[in-house]
Design a protein around this motif. Sequence first.
Motif, PDB file in Angstrom:
ATOM      1  N   GLU A  78     -35.697  84.750 -12.580  1.00  7.29           N
ATOM      2  CA  GLU A  78     -36.831  83.844 -12.793  1.00  7.29           C
ATOM      3  C   GLU A  78     -38.112  84.625 -13.100  1.00  7.29           C
ATOM      4  O   GLU A  78     -38.837  84.286 -14.026  1.00  7.29           O
ATOM      5  CB  GLU A  78     -37.036  82.945 -11.578  1.00  7.29           C
ATOM      6  N   HIS A  79     -38.370  85.673 -12.327  1.00  9.73           N
ATOM      7  CA  HIS A  79     -39.558  86.508 -12.583  1.00  9.73           C
ATOM      8  C   HIS A  79     -39.479  87.148 -13.968  1.00  9.73           C
ATOM      9  O   HIS A  79     -40.455  87.160 -14.720  1.00  9.73           O
ATOM     10  CB  HIS A  79     -39.694  87.606 -11.527  1.00  9.73           C
ATOM     11  N   PHE A  80     -38.302  87.689 -14.295  1.00  9.90           N
ATOM     12  CA  PHE A  80     -38.117  88.347 -15.585  1.00  9.90           C
ATOM     13  C   PHE A  80     -38.251  87.342 -16.727  1.00  9.90           C
ATOM     14  O   PHE A  80     -38.935  87.594 -17.716  1.00  9.90           O
ATOM     15  CB  PHE A  80     -36.746  89.028 -15.621  1.00  9.90           C
ATOM     16  N   ASP A  81     -37.618  86.195 -16.586  1.00 12.63           N
ATOM     17  CA  ASP A  81     -37.629  85.167 -17.627  1.00 12.63           C
ATOM     18  C   ASP A  81     -39.035  84.624 -17.886  1.00 12.63           C
ATOM     19  O   ASP A  81     -39.401  84.345 -19.021  1.00 12.63           O
ATOM     20  CB  ASP A  81     -36.684  84.031 -17.248  1.00 12.63           C
ATOM     21  N   LYS A  82     -39.822  84.518 -16.826  1.00 14.40           N
ATOM     22  CA  LYS A  82     -41.194  84.011 -16.971  1.00 14.40           C
ATOM     23  C   LYS A  82     -42.174  85.122 -17.327  1.00 14.40           C
ATOM     24  O   LYS A  82     -43.374  84.886 -17.421  1.00 14.40           O
ATOM     25  CB  LYS A  82     -41.630  83.298 -15.693  1.00 14.40           C
ATOM     26  N   ARG A  83     -41.643  86.319 -17.511  1.00 15.67           N
ATOM     27  CA  ARG A  83     -42.439  87.476 -17.929  1.00 15.67           C
ATOM     28  C   ARG A  83     -43.601  87.776 -16.974  1.00 15.67           C
ATOM     29  O   ARG A  83     -44.713  88.072 -17.398  1.00 15.67           O
ATOM     30  CB  ARG A  83     -42.931  87.304 -19.355  1.00 15.67           C
ATOM     31  N   HIS A  84     -43.327  87.663 -15.696  1.00 16.78           N
ATOM     32  CA  HIS A  84     -44.346  88.011 -14.706  1.00 16.78           C
ATOM     33  C   HIS A  84     -44.655  89.499 -14.823  1.00 16.78           C
ATOM     34  O   HIS A  84     -43.774  90.314 -15.118  1.00 16.78           O
ATOM     35  CB  HIS A  84     -43.876  87.668 -13.291  1.00 16.78           C
ATOM     36  N   ASP A  85     -45.912  89.846 -14.610  1.00 15.76           N
ATOM     37  CA  ASP A  85     -46.341  91.242 -14.729  1.00 15.76           C
ATOM     38  C   ASP A  85     -45.476  92.162 -13.881  1.00 15.76           C
ATOM     39  O   ASP A  85     -45.212  91.889 -12.711  1.00 15.76           O
ATOM     40  CB  ASP A  85     -47.806  91.392 -14.300  1.00 15.76           C
ATOM     41  N   GLY A  86     -45.051  93.247 -14.501  1.00 14.81           N
ATOM     42  CA  GLY A  86     -44.304  94.266 -13.781  1.00 14.81           C
ATOM     43  C   GLY A  86     -42.806  94.067 -13.727  1.00 14.81           C
ATOM     44  O   GLY A  86     -42.087  94.925 -13.226  1.00 14.81           O
ATOM     45  N   TRP A  87     -42.292  92.965 -14.229  1.00 17.17           N
ATOM     46  CA  TRP A  87     -40.853  92.696 -14.203  1.00 17.17           C
ATOM     47  C   TRP A  87     -40.262  93.071 -15.559  1.00 17.17           C
ATOM     48  O   TRP A  87     -40.225  92.269 -16.478  1.00 17.17           O
ATOM     49  CB  TRP A  87     -40.570  91.239 -13.863  1.00 17.17           C
ATOM     50  N   THR A  88     -39.804  94.329 -15.679  1.00 18.78           N
ATOM     51  CA  THR A  88     -39.269  94.802 -16.947  1.00 18.78           C
ATOM     52  C   THR A  88     -37.757  94.921 -16.927  1.00 18.78           C
ATOM     53  O   THR A  88     -37.077  94.356 -17.761  1.00 18.78           O
ATOM     54  CB  THR A  88     -39.891  96.149 -17.321  1.00 18.78           C
ATOM     55  N   LYS A  89     -37.217  95.672 -15.984  1.00 18.47           N
ATOM     56  CA  LYS A  89     -35.775  95.838 -15.833  1.00 18.47           C
ATOM     57  C   LYS A  89     -35.435  95.730 -14.355  1.00 18.47           C
ATOM     58  O   LYS A  89     -36.126  96.288 -13.520  1.00 18.47           O
ATOM     59  CB  LYS A  89     -35.318  97.198 -16.348  1.00 18.47           C
ATOM     60  N   VAL A  90     -34.365  95.002 -14.075  1.00 17.06           N
ATOM     61  CA  VAL A  90     -33.973  94.768 -12.693  1.00 17.06           C
ATOM     62  C   VAL A  90     -32.543  95.271 -12.496  1.00 17.06           C
ATOM     63  O   VAL A  90     -31.665  94.963 -13.283  1.00 17.06           O
ATOM     64  CB  VAL A  90     -34.050  93.271 -12.336  1.00 17.06           C
ATOM     65  N   VAL A  91     -32.331  96.048 -11.450  1.00 19.53           N
ATOM     66  CA  VAL A  91     -31.008  96.503 -11.073  1.00 19.53           C
ATOM     67  C   VAL A  91     -30.560  95.676  -9.891  1.00 19.53           C
ATOM     68  O   VAL A  91     -31.299  95.539  -8.906  1.00 19.53           O
ATOM     69  CB  VAL A  91     -30.999  98.016 -10.709  1.00 19.53           C
ATOM     70  N   LEU A  92     -29.354  95.116  -9.990  1.00 21.34           N
ATOM     71  CA  LEU A  92     -28.786  94.324  -8.889  1.00 21.34           C
ATOM     72  C   LEU A  92     -27.756  95.143  -8.150  1.00 21.34           C
ATOM     73  O   LEU A  92     -26.883  95.762  -8.757  1.00 21.34           O
ATOM     74  CB  LEU A  92     -28.158  93.039  -9.426  1.00 21.34           C
ATOM     75  N   HIS A  93     -27.851  95.164  -6.835  1.00 22.39           N
ATOM     76  CA  HIS A  93     -26.905  95.896  -5.997  1.00 22.39           C
ATOM     77  C   HIS A  93     -25.979  94.894  -5.304  1.00 22.39           C
ATOM     78  O   HIS A  93     -26.436  94.026  -4.574  1.00 22.39           O
ATOM     79  CB  HIS A  93     -27.639  96.727  -4.943  1.00 22.39           C
ATOM     80  N   PRO A  94     -24.673  95.028  -5.535  1.00 18.13           N
ATOM     81  CA  PRO A  94     -23.732  94.103  -4.875  1.00 18.13           C
ATOM     82  C   PRO A  94     -23.639  94.360  -3.385  1.00 18.13           C
ATOM     83  O   PRO A  94     -23.984  95.370  -2.884  1.00 18.13           O
ATOM     84  CB  PRO A  94     -22.400  94.400  -5.560  1.00 18.13           C
TER      85      PRO A  94
END
Length: 94
Positions: A78-94
């Motif tokens: 949601e943060h990435f999709d809405k282009r919130h400042d600072g959300w460029t690439k997200v790594v998900l840890h299972p």
Amino acid sequence: MGVYVPEDPGAESELARNGKLAFGYGTFFFKGQSMGTGRCNTKQYNARLRDLITEGIATPGSLVSHELELDQAAEGYEHFDKRHDGWTKVVLHP
């Protein structure tokens, strides 16, 4: 490499909201310019990039803005999709 977005409801202009771009076609034509599009052949580069990363030559971690647990994926997207400042690439840890 970029991101192809067919539509962007949050864009500033009506054209961008509909996935369109306005540009001066006449000038483009008279200058004899050309434009190419298409998808990047990522399979061609995957193995080499992996090797560069494992050898410590490439450090893609500098691109990562956030690391989240898998159960936080929806929030991160949601943060990435809405282009919130600072959300460029997200790594998900299972």
